[in-house]
Design a protein around this motif. Sequence first.
Motif, PDB file in Angstrom:
ATOM      1  N   LYS A 112       7.921   2.477   1.357  1.00 20.18           N
ATOM      2  CA  LYS A 112       8.388   3.847   1.223  1.00 20.18           C
ATOM      3  C   LYS A 112       9.326   4.056   0.167  1.00 20.18           C
ATOM      4  O   LYS A 112       9.506   5.495   0.094  1.00 20.18           O
ATOM      5  CB  LYS A 112       8.873   4.107   2.729  1.00 20.18           C
ATOM      6  CG  LYS A 112      10.279   3.243   3.159  1.00 20.18           C
ATOM      7  CD  LYS A 112      10.507   3.769   4.584  1.00 20.18           C
ATOM      8  CE  LYS A 112      12.006   2.829   5.031  1.00 20.18           C
ATOM      9  NZ  LYS A 112      12.119   3.184   6.220  1.00 20.18           N
ATOM     10  N   HIS A 113      10.131   3.320  -0.057  1.00 19.20           N
ATOM     11  CA  HIS A 113      11.208   3.415  -1.197  1.00 19.20           C
ATOM     12  C   HIS A 113      10.752   3.401  -2.376  1.00 19.20           C
ATOM     13  O   HIS A 113      11.272   3.608  -3.572  1.00 19.20           O
ATOM     14  CB  HIS A 113      12.356   2.702  -1.007  1.00 19.20           C
ATOM     15  CG  HIS A 113      13.073   3.075   0.428  1.00 19.20           C
ATOM     16  ND1 HIS A 113      13.590   4.123   0.636  1.00 19.20           N
ATOM     17  CD2 HIS A 113      13.372   1.979   1.441  1.00 19.20           C
ATOM     18  CE1 HIS A 113      14.367   3.806   1.790  1.00 19.20           C
ATOM     19  NE2 HIS A 113      13.776   2.724   2.487  1.00 19.20           N
ATOM     20  N   ASP A 114       9.510   3.065  -2.592  1.00 20.55           N
ATOM     21  CA  ASP A 114       8.704   2.671  -4.144  1.00 20.55           C
ATOM     22  C   ASP A 114       9.384   1.603  -4.797  1.00 20.55           C
ATOM     23  O   ASP A 114       9.655   1.763  -5.931  1.00 20.55           O
ATOM     24  CB  ASP A 114       8.612   4.080  -4.837  1.00 20.55           C
ATOM     25  CG  ASP A 114       7.474   3.981  -5.879  1.00 20.55           C
ATOM     26  OD1 ASP A 114       6.863   3.233  -5.799  1.00 20.55           O
ATOM     27  OD2 ASP A 114       8.042   4.629  -7.043  1.00 20.55           O
ATOM     28  N   LEU A 115       9.702   0.610  -3.890  1.00 22.54           N
ATOM     29  CA  LEU A 115      10.225  -0.526  -4.515  1.00 22.54           C
ATOM     30  C   LEU A 115       9.386  -1.766  -4.916  1.00 22.54           C
ATOM     31  O   LEU A 115       9.741  -2.699  -5.247  1.00 22.54           O
ATOM     32  CB  LEU A 115      11.398  -0.966  -3.430  1.00 22.54           C
ATOM     33  CG  LEU A 115      12.614  -0.093  -3.274  1.00 22.54           C
ATOM     34  CD1 LEU A 115      13.426  -0.836  -2.390  1.00 22.54           C
ATOM     35  CD2 LEU A 115      13.127   0.303  -4.589  1.00 22.54           C
ATOM     36  N   VAL A 116       7.928  -1.288  -4.733  1.00 23.13           N
ATOM     37  CA  VAL A 116       6.988  -2.322  -4.749  1.00 23.13           C
ATOM     38  C   VAL A 116       6.227  -2.289  -6.005  1.00 23.13           C
ATOM     39  O   VAL A 116       5.719  -0.832  -6.479  1.00 23.13           O
ATOM     40  CB  VAL A 116       5.979  -2.418  -3.734  1.00 23.13           C
ATOM     41  CG1 VAL A 116       4.777  -3.342  -4.150  1.00 23.13           C
ATOM     42  CG2 VAL A 116       6.650  -2.798  -2.365  1.00 23.13           C
ATOM     43  N   ALA A 117       6.207  -3.221  -7.146  1.00 23.21           N
ATOM     44  CA  ALA A 117       5.365  -2.785  -8.181  1.00 23.21           C
ATOM     45  C   ALA A 117       3.962  -3.147  -8.167  1.00 23.21           C
ATOM     46  O   ALA A 117       3.720  -4.482  -7.687  1.00 23.21           O
ATOM     47  CB  ALA A 117       5.822  -4.015  -9.585  1.00 23.21           C
ATOM     48  N   GLY A 118       3.100  -2.280  -8.349  1.00 20.73           N
ATOM     49  CA  GLY A 118       1.705  -2.594  -8.096  1.00 20.73           C
ATOM     50  C   GLY A 118       0.872  -3.121  -9.121  1.00 20.73           C
ATOM     51  O   GLY A 118       1.526  -3.216 -10.278  1.00 20.73           O
ATOM     52  N   SER A 119      -0.131  -4.084  -8.778  1.00 20.77           N
ATOM     53  CA  SER A 119      -0.565  -4.808  -9.813  1.00 20.77           C
ATOM     54  C   SER A 119      -1.790  -3.782 -10.424  1.00 20.77           C
ATOM     55  O   SER A 119      -2.248  -2.857  -9.764  1.00 20.77           O
ATOM     56  CB  SER A 119      -1.496  -5.849  -9.157  1.00 20.77           C
ATOM     57  OG  SER A 119      -0.531  -6.876  -8.512  1.00 20.77           O
ATOM     58  N   PHE A 120      -2.176  -4.064 -11.572  1.00 18.56           N
ATOM     59  CA  PHE A 120      -3.046  -3.510 -12.412  1.00 18.56           C
ATOM     60  C   PHE A 120      -4.715  -3.568 -11.675  1.00 18.56           C
ATOM     61  O   PHE A 120      -5.039  -4.783 -11.607  1.00 18.56           O
ATOM     62  CB  PHE A 120      -3.092  -3.802 -13.898  1.00 18.56           C
ATOM     63  CG  PHE A 120      -4.616  -3.454 -14.614  1.00 18.56           C
ATOM     64  CD1 PHE A 120      -4.705  -2.046 -14.834  1.00 18.56           C
ATOM     65  CD2 PHE A 120      -5.111  -4.268 -15.360  1.00 18.56           C
ATOM     66  CE1 PHE A 120      -5.885  -1.546 -15.487  1.00 18.56           C
ATOM     67  CE2 PHE A 120      -6.499  -3.755 -16.141  1.00 18.56           C
ATOM     68  CZ  PHE A 120      -6.836  -2.371 -15.980  1.00 18.56           C
ATOM     69  N   MET A 121      -5.390  -2.508 -11.392  1.00 20.62           N
ATOM     70  CA  MET A 121      -6.532  -2.608 -10.666  1.00 20.62           C
ATOM     71  C   MET A 121      -7.615  -1.829 -11.511  1.00 20.62           C
ATOM     72  O   MET A 121      -7.473  -0.533 -11.488  1.00 20.62           O
ATOM     73  CB  MET A 121      -6.526  -2.266  -9.353  1.00 20.62           C
ATOM     74  CG  MET A 121      -5.905  -3.170  -8.444  1.00 20.62           C
ATOM     75  SD  MET A 121      -6.961  -4.780  -8.406  1.00 20.62           S
ATOM     76  CE  MET A 121      -8.455  -4.425  -7.533  1.00 20.62           C
ATOM     77  N   PRO A 122      -8.453  -2.393 -12.299  1.00 14.97           N
ATOM     78  CA  PRO A 122      -9.325  -1.502 -13.300  1.00 14.97           C
ATOM     79  C   PRO A 122     -10.335  -0.915 -12.189  1.00 14.97           C
ATOM     80  O   PRO A 122     -10.498  -1.331 -10.925  1.00 14.97           O
ATOM     81  CB  PRO A 122     -10.069  -2.567 -14.082  1.00 14.97           C
ATOM     82  CG  PRO A 122      -9.817  -3.832 -13.333  1.00 14.97           C
ATOM     83  CD  PRO A 122      -8.544  -3.778 -12.597  1.00 14.97           C
ATOM     84  N   PRO A 123     -11.332   0.090 -12.796  1.00 16.46           N
ATOM     85  CA  PRO A 123     -12.467   0.696 -11.962  1.00 16.46           C
ATOM     86  C   PRO A 123     -13.448  -0.205 -11.648  1.00 16.46           C
ATOM     87  O   PRO A 123     -13.434  -1.621 -12.029  1.00 16.46           O
ATOM     88  CB  PRO A 123     -12.883   1.638 -12.840  1.00 16.46           C
ATOM     89  CG  PRO A 123     -12.515   1.339 -14.220  1.00 16.46           C
ATOM     90  CD  PRO A 123     -11.104   0.688 -14.241  1.00 16.46           C
ATOM     91  N   LEU A 124     -14.108   0.003 -10.795  1.00 18.37           N
ATOM     92  CA  LEU A 124     -15.206  -0.919 -10.071  1.00 18.37           C
ATOM     93  C   LEU A 124     -16.071  -1.653 -11.212  1.00 18.37           C
ATOM     94  O   LEU A 124     -16.462  -2.742 -11.189  1.00 18.37           O
ATOM     95  CB  LEU A 124     -16.057  -0.175  -8.870  1.00 18.37           C
ATOM     96  CG  LEU A 124     -16.942  -1.142  -8.325  1.00 18.37           C
ATOM     97  CD1 LEU A 124     -16.415  -2.341  -7.639  1.00 18.37           C
ATOM     98  CD2 LEU A 124     -17.844  -0.296  -7.384  1.00 18.37           C
TER      99      LEU A 124
END
Length: 412
Positions: A112-124
């Motif tokens: 909720k604080h945007d403290l998580v670095a998201g992993s790269f997920m390419p399209p399907l």
Amino acid sequence: MLKIVYPICCGIDVHKKFLVACIAFTNDKGVTTYKSRRFSTFTNDLRKLSEWLSSNSCTHVCMESTGKYWVPVYNILEATCKITLAHPKYVKAIRGKKTDKKDAKWIADLFKHDLVAGSFMPPLPIRQLRDLMRYRFKLTNFSSSEKNRIQNCLTVSNIQLANVVSDTFGKSSMRIIDYLLENPDDKDFDFVPLLHSSMLHKVDDIRLALDGMITPEQRQKMNIILQHYGELGKCKSNLESLILSLSEPYAKERTLVSTVPGIKNPFSAIAIISEIGADMSVFPTAKRLCSWAGVTPQNNESAGKKHSVRISRAGVYIKPLLVQCANAVVKSDKHPEIKGRYLSIKKRRGHKRAIIAIARMLLTAIYHILKKGEPYNPELYKKAQPFPASREITVEQAILIARRHGYSVVKD
């Protein structure tokens, strides 16, 4: 106080048989309330999870990438939610206060604080191509393992064919091995007709190398290994046909990547596209892409002291491929801009660090090639690193440079 970026978000703690979802509601005063619920990982329950999130107006979801258990959840929620897939080390809860509900709540609080670095997920389509290319990599490893087993059987049988020929699995060598397996009692056979014309000067050495004995047990083992090796080749051929058909939409990108030095095999270009995707807008800069691929040194500094800056373990599939391409291109004189940089770094830092630097150089070139849609241009390196118009050095510096290049300086 940390800023609330997502007033309504969900943290999901995923396991093999079940998952725990926790929705965090934050009002205008900054007070957060939570609502948790447990679901099984069957598809029917995952659909109920999607309906539960929609009924609570939650469209932002964060979960950790635990093995392959996150994939079914991602497949169901991808169409209705914006999913942030996080590495487990970024959402790890405090030790001693870990339960499934607290883990989900902790993920929601971080997100909720945007403290998580998201992993790269390419399209399907890219994910499907990536899955097939990684399976091709596994089949190649299996084939190499079977080759090593055949070589071990020959060594145990006192047949030192590998000491004479450059490739034990070449046509001439395989003809000899097949004859030995089919006729184990014929020890003094005429193998000269089985040889290629380029190997006729090695007849005496090959005769000495074949002075051995294959036991019935080793013969049966080798037949099984060769049969498995042939089946692996057929499976790999069928898989490559499927990969080529799926990569047709990315023919333009594949052609552009193939212009990079060291990437001549079309499957090498497809493997790179399957790992990083065709859209470079997901990476703000080339440095971000290189960091994601694990070809940049780490930042590890404390109290003014720099500790180990070795590269990370990221990019387990693309990094070995880039290193393989880098090892091929530094041996060629066709690309002096790359070979010169390799030799310059090798003098100071050694071969391994120099190869990683060249791998990063190739990946940076691929990033700009795909982003601009232009082929590889070696002239850009000369423009980016121009030599100064006038350079002056002292006599002591000139003597030092000469000694570094192996000259012995004699003073008059």
